[in-house]
Design a protein around this motif. Structure first.
Motif, PDB file in Angstrom:
ATOM      1  N   SER A 330     -10.650   0.566 -22.449  1.00  0.00           N
ATOM      2  CA  SER A 330      -9.970   1.859 -22.493  1.00  0.00           C
ATOM      3  C   SER A 330      -9.327   2.202 -21.147  1.00  0.00           C
ATOM      4  O   SER A 330      -8.282   2.862 -21.103  1.00  0.00           O
ATOM      5  N   LEU A 331      -9.941   1.727 -20.049  1.00  0.00           N
ATOM      6  CA  LEU A 331      -9.374   1.990 -18.725  1.00  0.00           C
ATOM      7  C   LEU A 331      -7.985   1.379 -18.590  1.00  0.00           C
ATOM      8  O   LEU A 331      -7.090   1.975 -17.976  1.00  0.00           O
ATOM      9  N   VAL A 332      -7.781   0.200 -19.181  1.00  0.00           N
ATOM     10  CA  VAL A 332      -6.480  -0.461 -19.106  1.00  0.00           C
ATOM     11  C   VAL A 332      -5.386   0.438 -19.686  1.00  0.00           C
ATOM     12  O   VAL A 332      -4.280   0.533 -19.140  1.00  0.00           O
ATOM     13  N   GLY A 333      -5.710   1.113 -20.799  1.00  0.00           N
ATOM     14  CA  GLY A 333      -4.726   2.003 -21.403  1.00  0.00           C
ATOM     15  C   GLY A 333      -4.336   3.142 -20.483  1.00  0.00           C
ATOM     16  O   GLY A 333      -3.152   3.492 -20.355  1.00  0.00           O
ATOM     17  N   VAL A 334      -5.325   3.750 -19.818  1.00  0.00           N
ATOM     18  CA  VAL A 334      -5.041   4.858 -18.904  1.00  0.00           C
ATOM     19  C   VAL A 334      -4.244   4.360 -17.699  1.00  0.00           C
ATOM     20  O   VAL A 334      -3.297   5.008 -17.253  1.00  0.00           O
ATOM     21  N   LEU A 338      -0.680   5.741 -16.273  1.00  0.00           N
ATOM     22  CA  LEU A 338      -0.527   6.233 -14.906  1.00  0.00           C
ATOM     23  C   LEU A 338       0.481   5.401 -14.116  1.00  0.00           C
ATOM     24  O   LEU A 338       1.223   5.924 -13.287  1.00  0.00           O
ATOM     25  N   HIS A 339       0.501   4.109 -14.390  1.00  0.00           N
ATOM     26  CA  HIS A 339       1.470   3.240 -13.720  1.00  0.00           C
ATOM     27  C   HIS A 339       2.896   3.658 -14.091  1.00  0.00           C
ATOM     28  O   HIS A 339       3.780   3.725 -13.224  1.00  0.00           O
ATOM     29  N   GLY A 340       3.110   3.953 -15.372  1.00  0.00           N
ATOM     30  CA  GLY A 340       4.425   4.397 -15.800  1.00  0.00           C
ATOM     31  C   GLY A 340       4.818   5.723 -15.175  1.00  0.00           C
ATOM     32  O   GLY A 340       5.959   5.914 -14.739  1.00  0.00           O
ATOM     33  N   LEU A 341       3.865   6.639 -15.095  1.00  0.00           N
ATOM     34  CA  LEU A 341       4.136   7.942 -14.474  1.00  0.00           C
ATOM     35  C   LEU A 341       4.401   7.802 -12.980  1.00  0.00           C
ATOM     36  O   LEU A 341       5.239   8.509 -12.414  1.00  0.00           O
ATOM     37  N   GLU A 342       3.683   6.871 -12.359  1.00  0.00           N
ATOM     38  CA  GLU A 342       3.859   6.632 -10.926  1.00  0.00           C
ATOM     39  C   GLU A 342       5.265   6.103 -10.644  1.00  0.00           C
ATOM     40  O   GLU A 342       5.943   6.534  -9.712  1.00  0.00           O
ATOM     41  N   ASP A 343       5.709   5.182 -11.505  1.00  0.00           N
ATOM     42  CA  ASP A 343       7.064   4.650 -11.350  1.00  0.00           C
ATOM     43  C   ASP A 343       8.119   5.735 -11.533  1.00  0.00           C
ATOM     44  O   ASP A 343       9.201   5.687 -10.935  1.00  0.00           O
ATOM     45  N   ASP A 344       7.775   6.730 -12.367  1.00  0.00           N
ATOM     46  CA  ASP A 344       8.697   7.849 -12.586  1.00  0.00           C
ATOM     47  C   ASP A 344       8.594   8.913 -11.496  1.00  0.00           C
ATOM     48  O   ASP A 344       9.288   9.928 -11.527  1.00  0.00           O
ATOM     49  N   GLY A 345       7.670   8.705 -10.545  1.00  0.00           N
ATOM     50  CA  GLY A 345       7.507   9.649  -9.450  1.00  0.00           C
ATOM     51  C   GLY A 345       6.679  10.862  -9.793  1.00  0.00           C
ATOM     52  O   GLY A 345       6.667  11.847  -9.050  1.00  0.00           O
ATOM     53  N   VAL A 346       5.954  10.810 -10.927  1.00  0.00           N
ATOM     54  CA  VAL A 346       5.157  11.963 -11.354  1.00  0.00           C
ATOM     55  C   VAL A 346       3.860  12.047 -10.576  1.00  0.00           C
ATOM     56  O   VAL A 346       3.440  13.120 -10.144  1.00  0.00           O
ATOM     57  N   PHE A 347       3.182  10.905 -10.397  1.00  0.00           N
ATOM     58  CA  PHE A 347       1.885  10.875  -9.728  1.00  0.00           C
ATOM     59  C   PHE A 347       1.911   9.906  -8.558  1.00  0.00           C
ATOM     60  O   PHE A 347       2.607   8.890  -8.591  1.00  0.00           O
TER      61      PHE A 347
END
Length: 355
Positions: A330-334, A338-347
């Motif tokens: 389940s951690l892989v999914g999160v 988060l990786h996608g959001l990080e690339d978008d500059g969100v986190f």
């Protein structure tokens, strides 16, 4: 690994509805993943998923009653009804066959889907997961017919009870937290509950964002972003933002557990020692050694700290140092989200720390 392994099975005379239902759910969900890239394999998975669901439903019983040897290791505490509902919903998602949805709705009360209020999601207890899947079906117009909508809304109520409990917004039964902010359910392998909660919270955060809706709890409302931020805080704790400044994901970061409870990690590799190692030899010769494991099991999420954020890096401390596939899964999914959001500059998060 040369130890003799005994194989067991469930069948008509030795029912195991829980393990059959869980395997059906796995195969049905995987059939969705491979539908475009490998249609033949996808069809094969779905075919066997349907067979297993039929077997589990027709010949009902707990697998640990048929295969009694597992009672001391992995007893099915929640029984098999959650796995049958879980399988039915995944089969519905994989086939769009309304019969599977009707099964999950018709048996929602009898099997506990709309009666159990949960504060954990684990390898054994599937209720929170299936409640969230069912509640998310309300988005689609075809599920808003009266016969469906009433029960799906009851599923949603139970799903949001779980989420509110994780977010400390319930009046009844909130999930405890350590002083450092980690969700804490029980001492044995607590990280499975943490990674699973982070996963379900992340999924539901996306759902809330799609609907432009807020999560309404007893003690306030939360937007999708607030739900996601809390899920991220749990991942950040796992990766090192905690009182011990230790990553609990083995092989990640500059400081992580060196003595995880794992035979493959603690025994010298074949490249270093080509001698035959019997089962007891592994225990006698390597288990009690004080030094770090010779092999790093990269990506293993171990049991983690206790309710006071305390952790002892010791192979004998298996409640904290043993690793489980259902922790990492389940951690892989999160992490992917988060990786996608990080690339978008969100986190910004520890995900960048050791790239």
């Amino acid at each position: 690994m040369t130890t003799s392994w005994q194989a067991y099975k469930v069948d008509e005379k030795n029912p195991g509805s829980d393990v059959a239902g869980e395997t059906a759910a796995v195969m049905a969900s995987a059939s969705i993943v491979f539908r475009k890239t490998n249609p033949h394999y996808s069809h094969l998975l779905l075919h066997h998923a349907q067979q297993l669901f039929e077997l589990g439903d027709k010949y009902r019983g707990k697998y640990d009653e048929s295969v009694r040897v597992v009672k001391g290791y992995y007893p099915s505490v929640s029984g098999f009804k959650d796995e049958l509902l879980w399988a039915a919903l995944w089969l519905y998602k994989a086939t769009d066959n309304e019969a599977y949805l009707s099964y999950a709705l018709d048996k929602a009360n009898e099997f506990g889907g709309i009666t159990w209020s949960m504060n954990e999601f684990s390898w054994d207890v599937k209720f929170a997961g299936l409640q969230i899947i069912a509640s998310m079906l309300l988005v689609e117009e075809k599920h808003r017919k009266l016969a469906f909508e009433l029960v799906l809304k009851q599923y949603r109520s139970k799903a949001e009870y779980y989420l509110c409990a994780c977010l400390n917004k319930s009046n009844e039964s909130n999930v405890k937290r350590t002083p450092g902010g980690l969700l804490y359910v029980r001492q044995w392998n607590n990280m499975q509950y943490v990674s699973n909660a982070a996963f379900l919270l992340t999924i539901y955060s996306d759902h809330l964002q799609t609907l432009n809706r807020r999560l309404i709890c007893d003690r306030g409302e939360l937007g999708s972003e607030e739900v996601r931020v809390f899920a991220k805080s749990q991942v950040d704790y796992i990766l090192g933002e905690n009182p011990k400044a230790t990553s609990y994901l083995v092989g990640y970061g500059s400081r992580y557990p060196q003595r995880m409870h794992h035979r493959g990690g603690s025994i010298e590799s074949y490249g270093e020692n080509k001698g035959f190692i019997r089962c007891t030899q592994g225990y006698d010769n390597w288990f009690h050694r004080k030094g770090p494991n010779p092999n790093v099991i990269v990506g293993a999420l171990i049991g983690g700290p206790n309710e006071k954020d305390e952790f002892s890096d010791d192979r004998k401390n298996f409640m904290q140092t043993e690793a489980y596939t259902y922790n990492t899964a389940s951690l892989v999914g999160v992490l992917a989200k988060l990786h996608g959001l990080e690339d978008d500059g969100v986190f910004n998060s520890p995900l960048t720390a050791s790239r």
